[in-house]
Structure formats: structure tokens, C-alpha cells
Design a protein around this motif. Structure first.
Motif, short mmCIF file in Angstrom:
data_model
loop_
_atom_site.label_atom_id
_atom_site.label_comp_id
_atom_site.label_asym_id
_atom_site.label_seq_id
_atom_site.Cartn_x
_atom_site.Cartn_y
_atom_site.Cartn_z
N VAL A 16 0.81 -1.21 0.00
CA VAL A 16 0.00 0.00 0.00
C VAL A 16 0.85 1.28 0.00
N VAL A 17 1.92 1.30 0.75
CA VAL A 17 2.77 2.51 0.79
C VAL A 17 3.47 2.68 -0.56
N ALA A 18 3.94 1.59 -1.15
CA ALA A 18 4.60 1.67 -2.45
C ALA A 18 3.62 2.14 -3.52
N ILE A 19 2.39 1.65 -3.47
CA ILE A 19 1.36 2.07 -4.43
C ILE A 19 1.06 3.55 -4.24
N PHE A 20 0.90 3.97 -2.98
CA PHE A 20 0.62 5.37 -2.69
C PHE A 20 1.76 6.25 -3.20
N ARG A 21 3.00 5.84 -2.92
CA ARG A 21 4.16 6.63 -3.36
C ARG A 21 4.20 6.76 -4.89
N SER A 22 3.88 5.69 -5.58
CA SER A 22 3.88 5.71 -7.03
C SER A 22 2.84 6.70 -7.56
N LEU A 25 3.97 10.26 -6.72
CA LEU A 25 5.06 10.69 -7.59
C LEU A 25 4.51 11.12 -8.95
N ALA A 26 3.59 10.34 -9.51
CA ALA A 26 2.98 10.71 -10.78
C ALA A 26 2.25 12.04 -10.65
N TYR A 27 1.54 12.23 -9.54
CA TYR A 27 0.83 13.47 -9.29
C TYR A 27 1.80 14.65 -9.19
N GLN A 28 2.88 14.49 -8.45
CA GLN A 28 3.85 15.58 -8.28
C GLN A 28 4.55 15.91 -9.60
N HIS A 29 4.85 14.89 -10.41
CA HIS A 29 5.45 15.15 -11.71
C HIS A 29 4.48 15.91 -12.61
N SER A 30 3.20 15.53 -12.55
CA SER A 30 2.18 16.21 -13.34
C SER A 30 2.08 17.69 -12.93
N SER A 49 8.49 16.12 -1.51
CA SER A 49 7.05 16.31 -1.45
C SER A 49 6.32 14.97 -1.39
N VAL A 50 6.80 14.00 -2.15
CA VAL A 50 6.21 12.66 -2.13
C VAL A 50 6.41 12.03 -0.75
N ASP A 51 7.59 12.21 -0.17
CA ASP A 51 7.85 11.70 1.19
C ASP A 51 6.87 12.29 2.19
N LYS A 52 6.63 13.60 2.09
CA LYS A 52 5.69 14.26 3.00
C LYS A 52 4.28 13.71 2.82
N MET A 53 3.89 13.53 1.58
CA MET A 53 2.55 12.98 1.31
C MET A 53 2.42 11.57 1.87
N ALA A 54 3.44 10.74 1.67
CA ALA A 54 3.40 9.36 2.17
C ALA A 54 3.37 9.33 3.70
N ASN A 55 4.16 10.18 4.33
CA ASN A 55 4.16 10.24 5.79
C ASN A 55 2.81 10.69 6.33
N GLN A 56 2.19 11.66 5.66
CA GLN A 56 0.88 12.12 6.08
C GLN A 56 -0.16 11.01 5.90
N SER A 96 -8.44 0.83 -1.66
CA SER A 96 -8.75 2.26 -1.58
C SER A 96 -7.67 3.11 -2.24
N VAL A 97 -6.43 2.77 -2.00
CA VAL A 97 -5.33 3.54 -2.59
C VAL A 97 -5.30 3.34 -4.10
N GLY A 98 -5.64 2.14 -4.55
CA GLY A 98 -5.70 1.87 -5.98
C GLY A 98 -6.73 2.73 -6.69
N GLU A 99 -7.78 3.11 -5.97
CA GLU A 99 -8.85 3.94 -6.52
C GLU A 99 -8.59 5.43 -6.33
N LEU A 100 -7.54 5.77 -5.64
CA LEU A 100 -7.25 7.15 -5.27
C LEU A 100 -6.88 8.01 -6.47
N GLU A 101 -7.44 9.21 -6.49
CA GLU A 101 -7.06 10.21 -7.49
C GLU A 101 -6.78 11.51 -6.77
N PHE A 102 -5.63 12.08 -7.04
CA PHE A 102 -5.28 13.35 -6.43
C PHE A 102 -5.89 14.49 -7.24
N GLU A 103 -6.32 15.53 -6.53
CA GLU A 103 -6.92 16.68 -7.18
C GLU A 103 -5.82 17.61 -7.67
N GLU A 104 -6.00 18.13 -8.84
CA GLU A 104 -5.03 19.09 -9.40
C GLU A 104 -5.23 20.46 -8.80
#
Length: 104
Positions: A16-22, A25-30, A49-56, A96-104
């Protein structure tokens, strides 16, 4: 189980953490590609920034579980593991993380 033990348990027993980080990372690159060239972040800043998101994310999951787990004071770690396994928390988190979409 304290926060560090929980993170170790998550990493050892779930992706789950690896999936979230992936996804993060895609979100932050976008987001970074949308910035003006002179304002774009370095890879180090993106990774931070990805580290902060994962820790949160881990903090939020830990805090939510903590309110639902009745720890046995003699076996606190085992209380957590029993709750997580009985309630299939890791499977649910991965879904749940697999379904997650970050807002732009």
C-alpha cells in the motif's frame, strides 16, 4: 504499536505505501510539468514532497486505526496485528489507494 512499528508492519506486509508513493510521484510530476519552466522543482524537491505525502498518509491511517483498536497493555503489538488481520485492513487499504485520485 507505535507509529514507526506500524510503518514497518505496513511495508513488510503490504504494497500500500509503495502504491501510494507511485501515485503521489505521478501526481507531483504532473504538477511540476504545469509550472513555468523557471519555477519547476528539482527531482529532490519532488521526492521530498512525495515523502511528506506518504508520511501524512501513514499518519492518517495510523490515527484512524488507533481510535478503533483496543490495545491489550501486555501485548499491544499483537492487538494491532489481530485487528488488522481480522478486519482485512491491508486489503481494504490497497483497494482504496488503488482507486485514489489526487486533485489538481
Amino acid at each position: 504499536m507505535d507509529r514507526e512499528e506500524f510503518e514497518t508492519y505496513l511495508n513488510a506486509n503490504s504494497r500500500v505505501v509503495a502504491i501510494f508513493r507511485s501515485l503521489a510521484l505521478a501526481y507531483q510530476h504532473s504538477k511540476n510539468r504545469q509550472r513555468a519552466i523557471s519555477k519547476r522543482w528539482s527531482e529532490t524537491a519532488v521526492a521530498s514532497s512525495v515523502d511528506k505525502m506518504a508520511n501524512q498518509f501513514i499518519d492518517n491511517v495510523y490515527d484512524n486505526l488507533k481510535t478503533n483498536i483496543k490495545e491489550n497493555k501486555f501485548q499491544p503489538y499483537e492487538s494491532w496485528v489481530r485487528f488488522i488481520e481480522t478486519n482485512e485492513v491491508l486489503d481494504s487499504l490497497e483497494y482504496s489507494v488503488g482507486e485514489l485520485e489526487f486533485e489538481e
